[in-house]
Enzyme design. Sequence first.
Site, PDB file in Angstrom:
ATOM      1  CD  GLU A 161      -2.890  -1.174   2.368  1.00  0.00           C
ATOM      2  OE1 GLU A 161      -4.090  -1.407   2.164  1.00  0.00           O
ATOM      3  OE2 GLU A 161      -2.420  -0.976   3.503  1.00  0.00           O
ATOM      4  CD  GLU A 235      -4.766  -5.917   2.210  1.00  0.00           C
ATOM      5  OE1 GLU A 235      -5.609  -5.146   2.723  1.00  0.00           O
ATOM      6  OE2 GLU A 235      -3.569  -5.955   2.532  1.00  0.00           O
TER       7      GLU A 235
END
Length: 604
Positions: A161, A235
């Site tokens: 991320e 995710e």
Amino acid sequence: MAERQGLRAESCNFTLQGAPFRLLGGSIHYFRVPRAYWRDRLLKMRACGINTLSTYIPWNLHEPEKGLFIFKEHLDLKAFISLAQELGLWVILRPGPYICAEWDLGGLPSWLLRDKDMKLRTTYSGFTSAVNSYFDNLILRVAPLQFSNGGPIIAVQVENEYGSYSKDGLYMKYIQEALLSRGVTELLLTSDNREGLRCGGVDRVLKTINLQKLSYGAMQSLADLQPEKPFLVMEYWSGWFDVWGELHHIFPAEEMIAVVTELLERGASINLYMFHGGTSFGFMSGAVDLGTYKPQISSYDYDAPLSECGDYTAKYHLLRDLLKNYNSEPLPELPPLQGRQAYEAVLVSQYMSLWDSLQYAERPLKSEDPISMENLHVHNGNGQSYGYTLYETTILSGGSLNSRNNIRDRALVFVDRKFIGILDYRKQELVLPAGKDARTLSLLVENCGRVNYGEALDAQHKGLVGDIALNHTPLKRLAVHCLDMMPSFLNCIHSGKWNPMSETPTCPGFFQGNLRVDGEPRDTFIKLPGWTKGAVFVNGHNLGRYWCIGPQKDLYLPAPWLKSGNNQIVVFEEQRAAGKIVFAENPEQGRIIDVSKHPFCTII
């Protein structure tokens, strides 16, 4: 022998061994599950129709002190990956070095913060030299388990991320090269939410997206950035995490299945984060700070398809019914559940005040000025990472004690060992009672968890991080005790002098009881009605934190940490101890909130 063709992303569909491949993944973190239960959790994953396991790798557990690497017992990563292969699962590794994961400092070791110029997640030389040393030790262990070498690892994630952090345009290229140069040969990928996609990528690395709902344009935004490539939700958030003092988050099973169904119908691959959340044992849970600091609870149940203790949920059964349509072979039978037991309540038999326990701790350090726990000269010069730090000094008057917002994160304040009040990020001033003679001012400061997401990573020193003033005068000449409650300290107090509970107990303190287990141990949950805040240790294992403000009402105690016969339970309680430790077969969730109605969940 022909070269083995691993996972490829050369068109709109993945291929593996040259054949079309749909990635049906799920996340389980080996470090959140007792090793004795790894097989059980992975068998349940396979029986659900999952074909790929993904796991983060926490740097701060594998290198707790600089140059000290641990890859054995419950941190035997090779054994976990090999077990996945034995059970028919492919593996995606997510080695970070930053992992987020609602884990203290996003998995980064706190000793990095001893460098006053440290810039985490950048090409700052102090950070890259530490990463290089870590990767030298980590990658050599996992590289032989790659698909090209006959192992199950089919992909490796580059950082995590980074588009939501993005402080150094050279950093992602550095991490990519750090992996490649050490022998990583499988498919590389990145993982970002929709807003981070444009900043988090790197050339020749597959971009993937993180999401929970199919908001307008989410899939198209990734397709526009990366045409003619497979679509992978790295995710897919099956639930959400919880923070102390707020409600327990759920994501309704029917809503989750509706989104997963649509993703699969549209040809996407998917990885459920989490498939099984487990527990952030010890003091390892992190915190979030998007303007207000909020520490996370010890349970990482996450409202996932497999519960914290490994139970099947409604989500699991609905997911299994869906995924069987995407498996060419019949799914394995469901493994049996672990038995649980509500043991008889344990009466606390002995206690030792925190003050009495200090004789068994390391000698206090002397400091002219406040010093953070990370900068203490303990643990071979690596500082203190977790737990509590006790600061003491002499005062000659009462008056206004002001923290100047330099307490991280929560301090119990005492004068001559009498409790005065609490200072934290919300309350920064207390009035100390007047007195003519010299008295001892004590501040017991808890690290409630370092932030694991956002721009505040570099500012995660804990303890006293600056001056504290009494009547506008900074306090000086401090005695500092490291109270991280490591096994060595617990062993020392175990053999120390304890007081019978017939006396009025003094808090903070340690409270001891004995759990008698007849026959084979079973999983259970510990409940502490009437207690306030602290941590629980069973046979030396730190189960995590408890706090009466919830939402977590109990602590998971896995059977492998118990034994037939007598089991020692030690509770460290900060403020108010009850005389009894209670057990339950099932956790109590308390009040709940639908995650889709929580505005924070749409930010990450």
